[in-house]
Motif scaffolding. Structure first.
Motif, PDB file in Angstrom:
ATOM      1  N   ASN A 126       0.829  -1.196   0.000  1.00  0.00           N
ATOM      2  CA  ASN A 126       0.000   0.000   0.000  1.00  0.00           C
ATOM      3  C   ASN A 126       0.871   1.256   0.000  1.00  0.00           C
ATOM      4  N   TYR A 127       0.503   2.220  -0.841  1.00  0.00           N
ATOM      5  CA  TYR A 127       1.190   3.514  -0.959  1.00  0.00           C
ATOM      6  C   TYR A 127       2.645   3.390  -1.438  1.00  0.00           C
ATOM      7  N   ALA A 128       3.031   2.240  -1.970  1.00  0.00           N
ATOM      8  CA  ALA A 128       4.394   2.074  -2.481  1.00  0.00           C
ATOM      9  C   ALA A 128       4.571   2.860  -3.775  1.00  0.00           C
ATOM     10  N   LEU A 129       5.783   3.306  -4.024  1.00  0.00           N
ATOM     11  CA  LEU A 129       6.117   3.982  -5.273  1.00  0.00           C
ATOM     12  C   LEU A 129       6.974   3.010  -6.080  1.00  0.00           C
ATOM     13  N   ALA A 130       6.322   2.363  -7.072  1.00  0.00           N
ATOM     14  CA  ALA A 130       7.002   1.327  -7.851  1.00  0.00           C
ATOM     15  C   ALA A 130       7.079   1.684  -9.330  1.00  0.00           C
ATOM     16  N   ARG A 131       7.053   2.931  -9.635  1.00  0.00           N
ATOM     17  CA  ARG A 131       7.054   3.417 -11.023  1.00  0.00           C
ATOM     18  C   ARG A 131       8.179   2.758 -11.838  1.00  0.00           C
ATOM     19  N   GLY A 132       7.787   2.116 -12.962  1.00  0.00           N
ATOM     20  CA  GLY A 132       8.761   1.498 -13.857  1.00  0.00           C
ATOM     21  C   GLY A 132       9.364   0.194 -13.368  1.00  0.00           C
ATOM     22  N   ALA A 133       8.839  -0.380 -12.300  1.00  0.00           N
ATOM     23  CA  ALA A 133       9.367  -1.649 -11.782  1.00  0.00           C
ATOM     24  C   ALA A 133       8.959  -2.810 -12.692  1.00  0.00           C
ATOM     25  N   ASN A 134       9.664  -3.917 -12.572  1.00  0.00           N
ATOM     26  CA  ASN A 134       9.382  -5.097 -13.378  1.00  0.00           C
ATOM     27  C   ASN A 134       8.928  -6.238 -12.471  1.00  0.00           C
ATOM     28  N   PHE A 135       7.640  -6.620 -12.615  1.00  0.00           N
ATOM     29  CA  PHE A 135       7.065  -7.734 -11.864  1.00  0.00           C
ATOM     30  C   PHE A 135       6.672  -8.863 -12.814  1.00  0.00           C
ATOM     31  N   SER A 136       7.303  -8.946 -13.974  1.00  0.00           N
ATOM     32  CA  SER A 136       6.906  -9.963 -14.946  1.00  0.00           C
ATOM     33  C   SER A 136       7.131 -11.366 -14.376  1.00  0.00           C
ATOM     34  N   GLY A 137       6.099 -12.196 -14.537  1.00  0.00           N
ATOM     35  CA  GLY A 137       6.159 -13.565 -14.043  1.00  0.00           C
ATOM     36  C   GLY A 137       6.082 -13.715 -12.544  1.00  0.00           C
ATOM     37  N   ALA A 138       5.897 -12.625 -11.822  1.00  0.00           N
ATOM     38  CA  ALA A 138       5.862 -12.681 -10.348  1.00  0.00           C
ATOM     39  C   ALA A 138       4.518 -13.205  -9.837  1.00  0.00           C
ATOM     40  N   ARG A 139       4.539 -13.772  -8.647  1.00  0.00           N
ATOM     41  CA  ARG A 139       3.326 -14.239  -7.969  1.00  0.00           C
ATOM     42  C   ARG A 139       2.916 -13.170  -6.956  1.00  0.00           C
ATOM     43  N   LEU A 140       1.823 -12.477  -7.298  1.00  0.00           N
ATOM     44  CA  LEU A 140       1.323 -11.385  -6.458  1.00  0.00           C
ATOM     45  C   LEU A 140      -0.118 -11.660  -6.030  1.00  0.00           C
ATOM     46  N   ASN A 141      -0.505 -12.901  -5.948  1.00  0.00           N
ATOM     47  CA  ASN A 141      -1.882 -13.206  -5.587  1.00  0.00           C
ATOM     48  C   ASN A 141      -2.176 -12.803  -4.143  1.00  0.00           C
ATOM     49  N   GLY A 142      -3.323 -12.107  -3.993  1.00  0.00           N
ATOM     50  CA  GLY A 142      -3.743 -11.655  -2.676  1.00  0.00           C
ATOM     51  C   GLY A 142      -2.944 -10.489  -2.129  1.00  0.00           C
ATOM     52  N   VAL A 143      -2.241  -9.762  -2.988  1.00  0.00           N
ATOM     53  CA  VAL A 143      -1.390  -8.647  -2.555  1.00  0.00           C
ATOM     54  C   VAL A 143      -2.214  -7.372  -2.406  1.00  0.00           C
ATOM     55  N   GLU A 144      -1.885  -6.557  -1.409  1.00  0.00           N
ATOM     56  CA  GLU A 144      -2.519  -5.258  -1.182  1.00  0.00           C
ATOM     57  C   GLU A 144      -1.651  -4.189  -1.839  1.00  0.00           C
ATOM     58  N   LEU A 145      -2.227  -3.496  -2.837  1.00  0.00           N
ATOM     59  CA  LEU A 145      -1.513  -2.456  -3.578  1.00  0.00           C
ATOM     60  C   LEU A 145      -2.322  -1.160  -3.582  1.00  0.00           C
TER      61      LEU A 145
ATOM     62  N   ALA B 218      -1.041   2.636  -4.474  1.00  0.00           N
ATOM     63  CA  ALA B 218       0.363   2.546  -4.898  1.00  0.00           C
ATOM     64  C   ALA B 218       0.542   3.220  -6.254  1.00  0.00           C
ATOM     65  N   ASP B 219       1.718   3.753  -6.515  1.00  0.00           N
ATOM     66  CA  ASP B 219       2.050   4.297  -7.825  1.00  0.00           C
ATOM     67  C   ASP B 219       2.708   3.176  -8.617  1.00  0.00           C
ATOM     68  N   LEU B 220       1.917   2.592  -9.515  1.00  0.00           N
ATOM     69  CA  LEU B 220       2.365   1.467 -10.328  1.00  0.00           C
ATOM     70  C   LEU B 220       2.426   1.857 -11.797  1.00  0.00           C
ATOM     71  N   SER B 221       2.645   3.135 -12.048  1.00  0.00           N
ATOM     72  CA  SER B 221       2.685   3.611 -13.426  1.00  0.00           C
ATOM     73  C   SER B 221       3.896   3.023 -14.155  1.00  0.00           C
ATOM     74  N   PHE B 222       3.628   2.576 -15.364  1.00  0.00           N
ATOM     75  CA  PHE B 222       4.627   1.998 -16.260  1.00  0.00           C
ATOM     76  C   PHE B 222       5.284   0.736 -15.698  1.00  0.00           C
TER      77      PHE B 222
END
Length: 161
Positions: A72-91, A94-98
């Protein structure tokens, strides 16, 4: 620090900019307000970790396990989560732009109020995710599984399906 074990460690507020933590075990760790910009966390176990208000700009989470983590409220702009397991994650909020979520498992994750401007969710599993009130401007949902997704209060006019 390839393969390091930091299970349930308290690293809140730490400056870990550009750190290499590939294959590390950080399950249950407190990483709130941590600086992980440009860090390599590929294939890292971050399940149930607390990354509230963390700075994750351009961090690499390829194939990482973040199941049940809090971003929550994380700044992850431009991060790479490809192939990651994020099931049930609270976001929430959050800044998830790009951010690249290509082929990620986002099932039942909560993106309410998050900024996903220009994010890539192609081939992602987002079944049952909550995007209520999120900014989905320019989001790429091509080939994503959108079954049972909550899109209440979102503008769908500029997404790619």
């Amino acid at each position: 620090m390839d393969g390091a074990s930091l299970r349930e460690a308290d690293l809140s507020g730490a400056n870990l900019k550009s750190v290499y933590l590939s294959n590390a075990i950080l399950s249950g760790a407190n990483l709130s307000k941590v600086h992980l910009g440009n860090a390599d966390l590929s294939r890292t176990d971050l399940s149930s970790a607390n990354l509230t208000m963390a700075y994750l700009r351009k961090a690499n989470f390829t194939d990482a396990n973040l199941k049940g983590a809090i971003l929550n409220y994380a700044l992850a702009r431009g991060a790479n989560f490809s192939g990651a397991r994020l099931n049930g994650v609270e976001l929430r909020y959050a800044d998830l732009s790009f951010v690249d979520f290509t082929k990620a498992n986002l099932r039942k994750s909560n993106f309410s109020g998050a900024n996903l401007n220009g994010a890539i969710l192609s081939d992602a599993l987002v079944r049952g995710a909550n995007f209520s009130g999120a900014n989905l401007n320019g989001v790429d949902f091509r080939h994503a599984n959108l079954a049972n997704v909550n899109l209440t209060g979102t503008d769908l006019s500029l997404i790619h399906i």
